[in-house]
Design a protein around this motif. Structure first.
Motif, PDB file in Angstrom:
ATOM      1  N   SER A  59      55.942 -78.037  79.899  1.00 14.08           N
ATOM      2  CA  SER A  59      55.797 -77.121  78.755  1.00 14.08           C
ATOM      3  C   SER A  59      55.745 -75.667  79.197  1.00 14.08           C
ATOM      4  O   SER A  59      56.010 -74.765  78.397  1.00 14.08           O
ATOM      5  CB  SER A  59      54.528 -77.470  77.968  1.00 14.08           C
ATOM      6  OG  SER A  59      53.357 -77.121  78.698  1.00 14.08           O
ATOM      7  N   ARG A  60      55.421 -75.425  80.488  1.00  9.03           N
ATOM      8  CA  ARG A  60      55.359 -74.048  81.005  1.00  9.03           C
ATOM      9  C   ARG A  60      56.616 -73.642  81.756  1.00  9.03           C
ATOM     10  O   ARG A  60      56.842 -72.444  81.982  1.00  9.03           O
ATOM     11  CB  ARG A  60      54.146 -73.896  81.932  1.00  9.03           C
ATOM     12  CG  ARG A  60      52.798 -74.110  81.271  1.00  9.03           C
ATOM     13  CD  ARG A  60      51.658 -73.730  82.220  1.00  9.03           C
ATOM     14  NE  ARG A  60      51.658 -74.559  83.417  1.00  9.03           N
ATOM     15  CZ  ARG A  60      50.953 -75.682  83.557  1.00  9.03           C
ATOM     16  NH1 ARG A  60      50.215 -76.111  82.541  1.00  9.03           N
ATOM     17  NH2 ARG A  60      50.978 -76.363  84.678  1.00  9.03           N
ATOM     18  N   ARG A  93      59.958 -77.296  74.570  1.00 17.57           N
ATOM     19  CA  ARG A  93      58.745 -76.778  75.210  1.00 17.57           C
ATOM     20  C   ARG A  93      57.608 -76.642  74.198  1.00 17.57           C
ATOM     21  O   ARG A  93      56.458 -77.019  74.478  1.00 17.57           O
ATOM     22  CB  ARG A  93      59.016 -75.417  75.847  1.00 17.57           C
ATOM     23  CG  ARG A  93      59.833 -75.464  77.119  1.00 17.57           C
ATOM     24  CD  ARG A  93      60.018 -74.066  77.680  1.00 17.57           C
ATOM     25  NE  ARG A  93      58.746 -73.447  78.059  1.00 17.57           N
ATOM     26  CZ  ARG A  93      58.630 -72.185  78.446  1.00 17.57           C
ATOM     27  NH1 ARG A  93      59.697 -71.394  78.492  1.00 17.57           N
ATOM     28  NH2 ARG A  93      57.456 -71.697  78.790  1.00 17.57           N
ATOM     29  N   ALA A  97      54.132 -78.654  74.426  1.00 21.27           N
ATOM     30  CA  ALA A  97      52.902 -77.861  74.525  1.00 21.27           C
ATOM     31  C   ALA A  97      51.935 -78.216  73.400  1.00 21.27           C
ATOM     32  O   ALA A  97      50.726 -78.349  73.624  1.00 21.27           O
ATOM     33  CB  ALA A  97      53.240 -76.370  74.483  1.00 21.27           C
TER      34      ALA A  97
END
Length: 324
Positions: A59-60, A93, A97
């Motif tokens: 997600s980062r 993403r 997240a």
């Protein structure tokens, strides 16, 4: 280095069908990745594995970083996003997240993604197992189609005969379901022996129900038994984690589970609790639809064993002096 654009790509029609079958991509991104990963090969499979190994890091990561970590290319990551029903990597993403954030706030991620080591203290092992099972059951709830559960409950409630088929760990889950349905007056049998199971399946008639339980959906005996019952006109129900498995393909109704494997508890073993959750829901749905019959059956069965329970209680209340 760039790779062939079709390396590891699932057929477009298959992917689109799977995505449309499972609702919006925001509803359980990681569940969707786990469900679709068996359909992927090569490069797409590697991207899926990377995402599942460390969702928070995915997600980062930028699209280039995720491509490098999975040994693929940005073009493959883009195809992966589209296979999941997202327009682009930014949407993927955000979805991951949001899901990992919900998991952290609910306390599910204590040790998810970390392998249990031989020297881990039992406190850490317990936390890992609880986190994995909790996440698997939440994922199963997100994945489960309640319309299919309703159809299965209606079929079971009106069935003259119900056969439950499963092997190994799935057989234990099937026996639990047989016990529950039997207590509310459903004529149900659980078969683990192939010969006896085939004989019962061959006697199936329209209106009967056959429930096949297999995490992989590829257990040959269970498939054979369900196919035999189906050929005789029985309504067939599959409980599996793979919607494109042979067992699911031959069934009229498919109930899906999600798993969260840990060390010493691979998918087939970690599937047990999600399977029981789904079957408990199905059992209660059947009891609701046969309330009067179920209530009467509970009363009769409770009365039948009451004498044995009373005898036990009486023995517990006897003092040592009285016993002597």
């Amino acid at each position: 280095m760039s790779e062939p654009e079709m390396d590891g790509a699932a057929p477009t029609a298959v992917v689109e069908s799977l995505v449309s079958d499972r609702g919006a991509p925001e509803d359980g991104v990681l569940v969707r990745v786990r469900s679709l990963s068996p359909e992927f090969t090569g490069a797409l499979r590697r991207v899926a594995e990377q995402v599942l190994t460390d969702p928070a890091a995915a997600s980062r990561a930028t699209i280039v970083e995720l491509a490098e970590r999975s040994g693929t290319s940005p073009a493959t990551v883009t195809r992966f996003c589209r296979a999941l029903g997202f327009e682009g990597y930014a949407d993927l993403r955000i979805g991951i997240a949001a899901e990992t954030g919900r998991a952290r706030s609910a306390g599910w991620t204590v040790d998810i993604g970390r392998e249990i080591q031989p020297g881990d203290p039992l406190e850490r092992v317990l936390g890992q197992i609880m986190a994995a099972d909790t996440r698997a059951m939440h994922d199963t709830a997100a994945l489960l189609d309640l319309v299919e559960v309703e159809r299965a409950a209606v079929a079971l409630a009106g069935a003259p005969r119900v056969n439950i088929f499963g092997a190994s760990g799935s057989a234990l889950v099937g026996e639990e379901m047989q016990f529950s349905l039997h207590r509310i007056g459903v004529p149900v049998w659980a078969w683990t022996d192939v010969h006896n199971g085939l004989a019962s399946a061959a006697l199936s008639r329209p209106g009967d129900v056959a429930l096949g339980i297999s995490h992989s959906g590829e257990t040959g005996e269970t498939i054979e038994l369900l196919a035999e019952a189906s050929s005789r006109g029985a309504t067939t129900i599959a409980l599996t984690s793979f919607p494109r498995s042979p067992l699911a393909e031959l069934s009229d109704i498919v109930l899906l589970t999600a798993t969260q494997a840990t060390t010493f508890r691979p998918d087939a073993l970690s599937a047990r609790h999600p399977q029981l959750v789904v079957l408990d829901l199905l059992y209660v749905a059947v009891a609701q639809r046969t309330h009067e019959r179920s209530h009467a059956a509970f009363q009769r069965t409770a009365q039948a064993v009451h004498g044995h329970k009373s005898l036990k209680d009486a023995k517990r209340n006897i003092t040592p002096q009285e016993e002597a």
